[in-house]
Design a protein around this motif. Structure first.
Motif, PDB file in Angstrom:
ATOM      1  N   CYS A  84       0.840  -1.191   0.000  1.00 19.90           N
ATOM      2  CA  CYS A  84       0.000   0.000   0.000  1.00 19.90           C
ATOM      3  C   CYS A  84       0.882   1.250   0.000  1.00 19.90           C
ATOM      4  O   CYS A  84       1.806   1.364   0.808  1.00 19.90           O
ATOM      5  N   THR A  85       0.582   2.180  -0.898  1.00 18.57           N
ATOM      6  CA  THR A  85       1.352   3.422  -0.976  1.00 18.57           C
ATOM      7  C   THR A  85       0.949   4.401   0.123  1.00 18.57           C
ATOM      8  O   THR A  85       1.627   5.401   0.323  1.00 18.57           O
ATOM      9  N   GLY A  86      -0.125   4.096   0.843  1.00 11.53           N
ATOM     10  CA  GLY A  86      -0.575   4.970   1.925  1.00 11.53           C
ATOM     11  C   GLY A  86      -0.097   4.522   3.298  1.00 11.53           C
ATOM     12  O   GLY A  86       0.426   5.307   4.075  1.00 11.53           O
ATOM     13  N   CYS A  87      -0.246   3.216   3.590  1.00 13.01           N
ATOM     14  CA  CYS A  87       0.059   2.733   4.946  1.00 13.01           C
ATOM     15  C   CYS A  87       1.122   1.637   4.966  1.00 13.01           C
ATOM     16  O   CYS A  87       1.416   1.082   6.019  1.00 13.01           O
ATOM     17  N   ASP A  88       1.706   1.298   3.819  1.00 11.91           N
ATOM     18  CA  ASP A  88       2.762   0.284   3.682  1.00 11.91           C
ATOM     19  C   ASP A  88       2.330  -1.136   4.015  1.00 11.91           C
ATOM     20  O   ASP A  88       3.168  -2.019   4.188  1.00 11.91           O
ATOM     21  N   ALA A  89       1.028  -1.402   4.113  1.00 10.89           N
ATOM     22  CA  ALA A  89       0.556  -2.763   4.357  1.00 10.89           C
ATOM     23  C   ALA A  89       0.939  -3.647   3.178  1.00 10.89           C
ATOM     24  O   ALA A  89       0.962  -3.205   2.029  1.00 10.89           O
ATOM     25  N   LEU A  90       1.269  -4.900   3.464  1.00  9.44           N
ATOM     26  CA  LEU A  90       1.546  -5.884   2.428  1.00  9.44           C
ATOM     27  C   LEU A  90       0.368  -6.843   2.356  1.00  9.44           C
ATOM     28  O   LEU A  90      -0.109  -7.324   3.381  1.00  9.44           O
ATOM     29  N   VAL A  91      -0.080  -7.121   1.121  1.00 13.78           N
ATOM     30  CA  VAL A  91      -1.249  -7.981   0.926  1.00 13.78           C
ATOM     31  C   VAL A  91      -0.963  -8.934  -0.226  1.00 13.78           C
ATOM     32  O   VAL A  91      -0.439  -8.529  -1.264  1.00 13.78           O
ATOM     33  N   ALA A  92      -1.312 -10.206  -0.042  1.00  7.76           N
ATOM     34  CA  ALA A  92      -1.190 -11.202  -1.103  1.00  7.76           C
ATOM     35  C   ALA A  92      -2.525 -11.308  -1.827  1.00  7.76           C
ATOM     36  O   ALA A  92      -3.572 -11.454  -1.191  1.00  7.76           O
ATOM     37  N   ASN A  93      -2.493 -11.221  -3.162  1.00 15.95           N
ATOM     38  CA  ASN A  93      -3.696 -11.288  -3.989  1.00 15.95           C
ATOM     39  C   ASN A  93      -3.515 -12.325  -5.092  1.00 15.95           C
ATOM     40  O   ASN A  93      -2.504 -12.290  -5.806  1.00 15.95           O
ATOM     41  N   ARG A  94      -4.490 -13.204  -5.234  1.00 14.79           N
ATOM     42  CA  ARG A  94      -4.428 -14.203  -6.296  1.00 14.79           C
ATOM     43  C   ARG A  94      -4.336 -13.523  -7.655  1.00 14.79           C
ATOM     44  O   ARG A  94      -4.985 -12.516  -7.900  1.00 14.79           O
ATOM     45  N   SER A  95      -3.520 -14.087  -8.531  1.00 18.67           N
ATOM     46  CA  SER A  95      -3.503 -13.582  -9.897  1.00 18.67           C
ATOM     47  C   SER A  95      -4.780 -14.044 -10.584  1.00 18.67           C
ATOM     48  O   SER A  95      -5.424 -14.998 -10.150  1.00 18.67           O
ATOM     49  N   ALA A  96      -5.161 -13.345 -11.634  1.00 22.00           N
ATOM     50  CA  ALA A  96      -6.365 -13.689 -12.388  1.00 22.00           C
ATOM     51  C   ALA A  96      -5.955 -14.132 -13.785  1.00 22.00           C
ATOM     52  O   ALA A  96      -4.875 -13.773 -14.280  1.00 22.00           O
ATOM     53  N   GLY A  97      -6.810 -14.899 -14.426  1.00 29.23           N
ATOM     54  CA  GLY A  97      -6.501 -15.455 -15.737  1.00 29.23           C
ATOM     55  C   GLY A  97      -6.312 -14.430 -16.832  1.00 29.23           C
ATOM     56  O   GLY A  97      -5.705 -14.727 -17.859  1.00 29.23           O
ATOM     57  N   ASP A  98      -6.805 -13.204 -16.623  1.00 28.18           N
ATOM     58  CA  ASP A  98      -6.657 -12.174 -17.658  1.00 28.18           C
ATOM     59  C   ASP A  98      -5.602 -11.125 -17.303  1.00 28.18           C
ATOM     60  O   ASP A  98      -5.514 -10.086 -17.944  1.00 28.18           O
ATOM     61  N   ASP A  99      -4.777 -11.402 -16.289  1.00 30.00           N
ATOM     62  CA  ASP A  99      -3.702 -10.470 -15.931  1.00 30.00           C
ATOM     63  C   ASP A  99      -2.685 -10.365 -17.062  1.00 30.00           C
ATOM     64  O   ASP A  99      -2.419 -11.343 -17.772  1.00 30.00           O
ATOM     65  N   ASN A 100      -2.093  -9.184 -17.207  1.00 30.13           N
ATOM     66  CA  ASN A 100      -1.094  -8.914 -18.227  1.00 30.13           C
ATOM     67  C   ASN A 100       0.120  -9.824 -17.988  1.00 30.13           C
ATOM     68  O   ASN A 100       0.837  -9.650 -17.004  1.00 30.13           O
ATOM     69  N   PRO A 101       0.374 -10.805 -18.872  1.00 32.41           N
ATOM     70  CA  PRO A 101       1.470 -11.751 -18.631  1.00 32.41           C
ATOM     71  C   PRO A 101       2.851 -11.096 -18.642  1.00 32.41           C
ATOM     72  O   PRO A 101       3.738 -11.513 -17.896  1.00 32.41           O
ATOM     73  N   LEU A 102       3.031 -10.065 -19.466  1.00 31.45           N
ATOM     74  CA  LEU A 102       4.329  -9.382 -19.501  1.00 31.45           C
ATOM     75  C   LEU A 102       4.612  -8.701 -18.161  1.00 31.45           C
ATOM     76  O   LEU A 102       5.714  -8.812 -17.612  1.00 31.45           O
ATOM     77  N   LEU A 103       3.608  -8.021 -17.590  1.00 33.01           N
ATOM     78  CA  LEU A 103       3.818  -7.367 -16.296  1.00 33.01           C
ATOM     79  C   LEU A 103       3.992  -8.380 -15.167  1.00 33.01           C
ATOM     80  O   LEU A 103       4.750  -8.136 -14.230  1.00 33.01           O
ATOM     81  N   LEU A 104       3.296  -9.512 -15.251  1.00 34.62           N
ATOM     82  CA  LEU A 104       3.512 -10.564 -14.248  1.00 34.62           C
ATOM     83  C   LEU A 104       4.963 -11.040 -14.283  1.00 34.62           C
ATOM     84  O   LEU A 104       5.610 -11.182 -13.234  1.00 34.62           O
ATOM     85  N   MET A 105       5.500 -11.266 -15.481  1.00 33.06           N
ATOM     86  CA  MET A 105       6.895 -11.714 -15.610  1.00 33.06           C
ATOM     87  C   MET A 105       7.869 -10.633 -15.160  1.00 33.06           C
ATOM     88  O   MET A 105       8.863 -10.928 -14.492  1.00 33.06           O
TER      89      MET A 105
END
Length: 125
Positions: A84-105
């Motif tokens: 988080c850019t506001g409070c620095d919290a770290l969160v794990a989020n499942r990737s989705a099937g339509d996520d940009n593969p180049l940005l994931l890599m």
């Protein structure tokens, strides 16, 4: 429930998409591979809206969450790590099937591309 959280919840009722706070893409709430879309498939940024469990929309922060890493679960599923850019919290989020593969890599290989030491030190080993 705070008035701000109550109003945000009310405005989401019936919505079938959200606008990405980073790239302004209109993102559908449905996503292949996950029940609670929480990040943009184009830029992978998220918004700090969940507090304890995915989909609870209980956070008062509301700041943008930057994708900083990828981890892989035992079953091979990729999971984005957002800070988080506001409070620095770290969160794990499942990737989705339509996520940009180049940005994931790019996100997954960022630590290898920018190590915390000069690459020349590897040649001395």
């Amino acid at each position: 429930m705070s008035r701000r959280r109550e109003n945000r919840h009310r405005s989401r009722q019936g919505a079938d998409s959200f606008r990405c706070a980073n790239c302004s893409l209109d993102v559908p709430l449905s996503a292949p591979g996950t029940r609670h879309r929480n990040h943009c498939p184009n830029c992978l940024f998220s918004k700090h809206v969940d507090e304890r469990v995915p989909g609870d929309r209980a956070s008062d922060c509301g700041a943008r969450m930057e994708p900083i890493a990828v981890t892989v679960r035992g079953d091979g599923e990729w999971v984005l790590i957002h800070r988080c850019t506001g409070c620095d919290a770290l969160v794990a989020n499942r990737s989705a099937g339509d996520d940009n593969p180049l940005l994931l890599m790019r996100t997954a290989t960022r630590p290898l591309a920018t190590p915390p030491f000069p690459l020349e030190r590897l040649a001395r080993l």
